[in-house]
Design a protein around this motif. Sequence first.
Motif, short mmCIF file in Angstrom:
data_model
loop_
_atom_site.label_atom_id
_atom_site.label_comp_id
_atom_site.label_asym_id
_atom_site.label_seq_id
_atom_site.Cartn_x
_atom_site.Cartn_y
_atom_site.Cartn_z
N ASN A 190 0.83 -1.21 0.00
CA ASN A 190 0.00 0.00 0.00
C ASN A 190 0.87 1.26 0.00
O ASN A 190 2.10 1.19 0.15
CB ASN A 190 -0.98 0.00 1.18
CG ASN A 190 -0.26 0.04 2.52
OD1 ASN A 190 0.76 0.70 2.64
ND2 ASN A 190 -0.80 -0.69 3.49
N SER A 191 0.23 2.43 -0.14
CA SER A 191 0.97 3.69 -0.32
C SER A 191 1.82 4.03 0.90
O SER A 191 2.95 4.54 0.77
CB SER A 191 -0.03 4.83 -0.57
OG SER A 191 -0.77 4.55 -1.72
N SER B 86 -1.44 9.28 -10.06
CA SER B 86 -2.18 9.66 -8.85
C SER B 86 -1.61 8.94 -7.63
O SER B 86 -1.40 9.53 -6.57
CB SER B 86 -3.66 9.31 -9.04
OG SER B 86 -4.36 9.55 -7.85
N LYS B 87 -1.33 7.63 -7.81
CA LYS B 87 -0.80 6.86 -6.67
C LYS B 87 0.64 7.30 -6.34
O LYS B 87 1.03 7.40 -5.16
CB LYS B 87 -0.83 5.36 -6.98
CG LYS B 87 -0.36 4.53 -5.79
CD LYS B 87 -0.61 3.06 -5.96
CE LYS B 87 -0.18 2.32 -4.69
NZ LYS B 87 -0.42 0.89 -4.76
N ILE B 88 1.44 7.60 -7.39
CA ILE B 88 2.83 8.05 -7.14
C ILE B 88 2.80 9.37 -6.37
O ILE B 88 3.56 9.59 -5.42
CB ILE B 88 3.59 8.22 -8.48
CG1 ILE B 88 3.68 6.88 -9.21
CG2 ILE B 88 5.01 8.74 -8.22
CD1 ILE B 88 4.17 7.00 -10.64
N ILE C 65 0.58 18.44 -0.50
CA ILE C 65 -0.45 18.67 -1.53
C ILE C 65 0.21 19.11 -2.83
O ILE C 65 -0.15 18.67 -3.93
CB ILE C 65 -1.47 19.71 -1.04
CG1 ILE C 65 -2.26 19.14 0.15
CG2 ILE C 65 -2.41 20.14 -2.16
CD1 ILE C 65 -3.15 20.15 0.86
N LYS C 66 1.23 19.98 -2.69
CA LYS C 66 1.95 20.46 -3.89
C LYS C 66 2.60 19.28 -4.62
O LYS C 66 2.50 19.15 -5.84
CB LYS C 66 3.00 21.48 -3.48
CG LYS C 66 3.89 21.95 -4.63
CD LYS C 66 4.92 22.95 -4.16
CE LYS C 66 5.83 23.37 -5.30
NZ LYS C 66 7.03 22.56 -5.43
N ASN C 67 3.28 18.42 -3.85
CA ASN C 67 3.94 17.25 -4.46
C ASN C 67 2.93 16.35 -5.18
O ASN C 67 3.19 15.87 -6.29
CB ASN C 67 4.67 16.44 -3.38
CG ASN C 67 5.89 17.18 -2.86
OD1 ASN C 67 6.29 18.19 -3.41
ND2 ASN C 67 6.48 16.69 -1.80
N TYR C 68 1.80 16.16 -4.52
CA TYR C 68 0.76 15.30 -5.11
C TYR C 68 0.28 15.89 -6.44
O TYR C 68 0.19 15.19 -7.45
CB TYR C 68 -0.40 15.17 -4.12
CG TYR C 68 -1.59 14.43 -4.67
CD1 TYR C 68 -1.57 13.04 -4.79
CD2 TYR C 68 -2.72 15.13 -5.08
CE1 TYR C 68 -2.66 12.36 -5.32
CE2 TYR C 68 -3.82 14.46 -5.61
CZ TYR C 68 -3.79 13.08 -5.72
OH TYR C 68 -4.86 12.41 -6.25
#
Length: 641
Positions: free
Chosen positions: A2-3, A99-101, A170-173
């Motif tokens: 999992n993440s 999205s997952k990365i 959030i920025k990284n995502y």
Amino acid sequence: MNSFKLAYKLLKNNMKIYGLYLTVLIVTVVTYYNFASIGYNDIFVELTKRLQSAKVASYTCGFVLILVVIFFMWHANSFFLKQRQKETGLYMLMGISSSKIGKVFAIESIFLGSLALGIGLPVGILFSKLFFMLLSKAMYVKVQIPLTISLKAVVQLMIVFITVFIVLSIKNYRVVKKSQLIDMLNAAKMKSPTHQLSYTKGFLGVLLIIGGYILGSKIRQEELDLLLTSMSTLILVCIGTYLFFGSFLSIVLNKIIKCKNITYKNVRMISINNIFFRLNINYRTLAMTAILAASTVTAFSVSLSFKQFANDNVIMEAPYSLSYISDDINIRNKVIDTIKKSKHELEGVNDIKFCISDVEYINKDKKVDYNNQAIITSYSQIEKTLTFLSYKNNEKILEKIKPKKDEVTFILNAKTITSPIFVRGEMVKVNNKSFTIREDIKVPFIGSATSLAGTNIYVLDDSQYKELKKDLKEINFNGVKITDKDDSEELIKDIINIVPDGSKNVNTRVKEYVWEYYALGIFFFLGLIMSIVFVLATFSTLYFKIMGNALMDRNQYTMLKNIGMSKKEVAKSVNLQISIEFILPVIVGIFHSIAAMNMLEEIMNVTFTLQLMWGIGLFLIVIVIFYLGLSKNYTKLVYGE
């Protein structure tokens, strides 16, 4: 997997890369907790309740600290994202969604922040005892401050840092989610857009910097508003610095590139071209580095200056062990006899004479003297006082301030630490007789323990003072110096009983008179801490930006290596490139700090040249060591070792 597990594994594997970043974050958490806890420490607040500046200084430092940290974290985070673009592309090739990365990277950032808080907070609490001990020592406060845990400071710290880490996550995502596979794989080959030349912006930047310097240097001469002028100077210089690196530097580099005699020699072409064509993405960092360098040198120099100023100016506040006003010779003899009968020894008595007179400035609207009243004395009384106190450089000072006929020397009162008042050359009426002010200066005379402490002093030529005092009442002031003055309470009580209206006319040297200098102690200590933070921020910002450039240059240097460029030549090119990126912001920063210190000298009317030299010298030594280490790492990275 999992993440969360994947993020944990990635953080563990990349811990070596995150080493410097994590260290700076931990130091920042430790420092911020200590700044925040100042305002919540009951004992310290009680000790410094007379000094609102203590709270203001700690809050200001905390605010500046968090701004610097946000800037640094933003830069470091961008560096890590850029460094891991190829890794991101490989994950995409393996079929993992962007999205997952992005989610994994965001969780990794939160883990990193939690680790910094988990280590930094306990260390900060442990170090708070040492922090308060050092701060108390800097303020001359001899009180034990116990180790306490400030829950309010902990909550404040958690709110600030957790907010920053969440925003970065959030920025990284978002960045990773929007990424395209082809862009990730070819990230290192992407070229930044060429910087557009703008002569208007370039020369405007230089003019704004010069304008800021001139404005700051005129604060005393033109009697400008302190806060307004300081803020205006800061804004002008900051905007000017951004325009300088954003436009003026590109104009200069463009001229240099066209000059074949300079560029086409050894490996200069590679280094200069790399800097020029990357200015579009680097100029903000260079400008910020210049401002951080200026902040570092200024904070350190100001700290040393305040410490020296406090030490030098205690004599202004308390030049005597005790003093009293009386012209009765019998009183004087009784005081001397009382001292001789006590456990103290008499070191000397400085009896000086002066008058209180009306003073009016002829061409000046601004008030200089409270109620237009001032102390008027003769040059010989000042000469006698400075000699009695063995005041340093008294011969040079006396020569400088000696008034001629129809001249008067202005001496700022002992209670005022800083003053933008500039009265040299002004015409003034003393008891309705006109004089020109020869010099304005601050030297010890009656100290600040008297009812006249806030009254400025005007020094006349002896013959003119003799004429003037005929219409005024002359006051006889006795400044007494004894041994063991800090333990003289019993003696003071005896002398108060001897002198008429003793409680009113006897002044003692008590520590309250130097309370204002405690504030300087606070600024000295906090300034040193801030200079360390600024150094870390300067170096880490430079490190991540320059190493980010190295990642972009790796393919270029690999090609040059394949066509025969030796490691020595690569190192030479790298050294030149990094030295330009180091030297320019450092030089600009040093000029800014010289201007800032000149402004401080104008406000305080003293010279801090030695302290400034120390600040610049130590900063240059540290930055040269950092430059050598960074050049070595850069060469290692681009040469493929």
